[in-house]
Scaffold this active site. Structure first.
Site, short mmCIF file in Angstrom:
data_model
loop_
_atom_site.label_atom_id
_atom_site.label_comp_id
_atom_site.label_asym_id
_atom_site.label_seq_id
_atom_site.Cartn_x
_atom_site.Cartn_y
_atom_site.Cartn_z
N THR A 265 0.86 -1.20 0.00
CA THR A 265 0.00 0.00 0.00
C THR A 265 0.89 1.24 0.00
O THR A 265 1.89 1.29 0.71
CB THR A 265 -0.94 0.02 1.22
OG1 THR A 265 -1.87 -1.06 1.07
CG2 THR A 265 -1.73 1.32 1.31
N PHE A 267 1.20 5.19 0.74
CA PHE A 267 0.63 6.24 1.57
C PHE A 267 1.27 7.58 1.18
O PHE A 267 2.45 7.63 0.83
CB PHE A 267 0.92 5.98 3.06
CG PHE A 267 0.29 4.73 3.62
CD1 PHE A 267 0.86 3.49 3.39
CD2 PHE A 267 -0.87 4.80 4.37
CE1 PHE A 267 0.30 2.33 3.91
CE2 PHE A 267 -1.44 3.65 4.90
CZ PHE A 267 -0.87 2.42 4.66
O1 LIG Z 1 -7.33 0.27 8.13
C1 LIG Z 1 -6.10 0.44 8.22
O2 LIG Z 1 -5.33 -0.21 8.95
C2 LIG Z 1 -5.52 1.48 7.33
O3 LIG Z 1 -4.56 2.10 7.68
C3 LIG Z 1 -6.14 1.57 5.94
C4 LIG Z 1 -5.59 0.42 5.16
C5 LIG Z 1 -6.36 -0.71 5.01
C6 LIG Z 1 -5.86 -1.78 4.28
C7 LIG Z 1 -4.58 -1.71 3.72
C8 LIG Z 1 -3.82 -0.57 3.92
C9 LIG Z 1 -4.31 0.51 4.64
#
Ligand SMILES: O=C(O)C(=O)Cc1ccccc1
Length: 378
Positions: A265, A267
């Site tokens: 992911t 960010f």
């Molecule tokens: O819900 C979380 O932990 C987040 O930070 C959002 C997310 C959800 C799934 C993958 C990456 C980030």
């Protein structure tokens, strides 16, 4: 945010994260207080049964009032900021404060800590609250999940970028390893449903389908883990991180349940002011623009980069929320915003020329940020 201090409990109680299930569990009509070790003895739980209902109090039992007081005072699980609390929080000025959406144990918290080691990660109930916290000088940065290698773009977060006047000052890529978490004693065959962030549920589609679990989307992965623990659920699991298992005292029923081992992911780090782009390292620039309708207009827009050998790493089209539909000649057209990331720094003349060229025919153009590329190998 009020200064946090360790909760001092009678000697019989142990240090570590505190989670309290106020509603009697369906297996045991008592209030269960779980002390999750903060130490390496992960998942070892000491449950202190507080008597409730039968009126008998043993040396460990706590009244409902005392339980509520512990819950309100437990600083080890900072409560997420809500928008009406924003006015009360002040920065202590020492560490970088980074707001994220979710509760402790969320992947966004891990992303903040990767981007800003030793930062003070500040949980927020909503993404908007995290953005407002930056805008109102309550924190220094906000972190925002924007896309995932499996689930694609998190579209509503692109819209957020436009709704707020923050600048992208960095990116961080996080290898996300999803676990299936449940209360101790709950077996895989006991599970009927699974709670998590929609992105996490999507990334574990195959596993969850094979297990025949009903999906329930919640705001964040760690929030799902917290709910499973606090409500002492025996038929539900959470998709969340191993860190969330430790914080909320849950058992890891299965590890690495994402459909693809390479589950990354991306960010974005957001700030009130842009950074001064350099050319000393690999930079990326993110922009958003809109165009008039017409044949080849998008081709022209992308050509301003191609003709200058600027590599695009992303293009995302989103409906123009303000006036998505435009009438023309009796027909209705969707108006779009285009989000583009390209590999060049705004300090590079070639990038400046490309944007000057695009500006000649774009109806709207905004540079969201020019920032170093996260080149960490995952
Ligand atoms: O819900 C979380 O932990 C987040 O930070 C959002 C997310 C959800 C799934 C993958 C990456 C980030």
């Amino acid at each position: 945010m009020a200064a946090f201090h360790a909760v001092r409990l009678p000697a019989t109680h142990l240090p570590g994260g505190i989670s309290v299930n106020q509603s009697p569990s369906n297996r045991n009509p008592k209030t269960v207080i779980r002390f999750g070790y903060g130490s390496s003895k992960r998942n070892r739980l000491v449950s202190v049964l507080a008597s409730q209902g039968d009126g008998n109090r043993n040396e460990n039992s706590l009244s409902a009032v005392e339980v509520k007081k512990i819950l309100e005072d437990s600083p080890l699980l900072p409560k997420p900021l809500s928008s009406n609390q924003l006015a009360e929080t002040v920065s202590n000025g020492s560490r970088v404060r980074v707001a994220y959406q979710g509760v402790r144990g969320a992947y966004s918290e891990s992303a903040a800590e990767k981007a800003y080691p030793n930062c003070e990660a500040v949980p927020c109930e909503e993404f908007d609250t995290a953005f407002e916290a930056v805008e109102r000088w309550l924190v220094d940065r906000a972190v925002l999940p924007i896309e995932n290698s499996l689930g694609g773009s998190i579209h509503r977060n692109y819209d957020l970028l436009l709704r707020h006047n923050l600048h992208i000052v960095g990116e961080v890529k996080l290898a996300v390893r999803h676990c299936l978490l449940a209360n101790h004693g709950v077996k895989l065959e006991d599970l009927r449903r699974v709670l998590s962030h929609p992105q996490a549920l999507a990334q574990c589609e195959n596993t969850l389908t094979r297990l025949g679990l009903v999906r329930e989307a919640v705001d964040d992965t760690a929030g799902a883990a917290k709910q499973i623990a606090f409500e002492d659920l025996s038929d539900a699991a959470a998709v969340a991180s191993a860190k969330a298992a430790e914080i909320y005292g849950l058992n890891i029923v299965a590890e690495d349940i994402q459909d693809d081992t390479d589950n990354v992911t991306r960010f974005l780090m957001l700030a009130r002011e842009p950074i001064i782009p350099g050319t000393n390292r690999l930079f990326k620039t993110s922009i958003v623009f809109s165009l008039e309708e017409g044949p080849g207009v998008l081709f022209k827009a992308l050509a301003v980069f191609a003709l200058r050998q600027i590599n695009l790493t992303k293009i995302e089209s989103r409906p123009l929320r303000k006036n998505p539909l435009r009438a023309s000649g009796g027909l209705k057209y969707f108006d779009y915003l285009f989000y583009v990331d390209f590999e060049a720094s705004m300090a590079d003349e070639v990038a400046q020329n490309a944007l000057r060229h695009l500006e000649e025919f774009a109806t709207f153009l905004r540079v969201l940020g020019s920032y170093p590329v996260d080149t960490t190998m995952l």
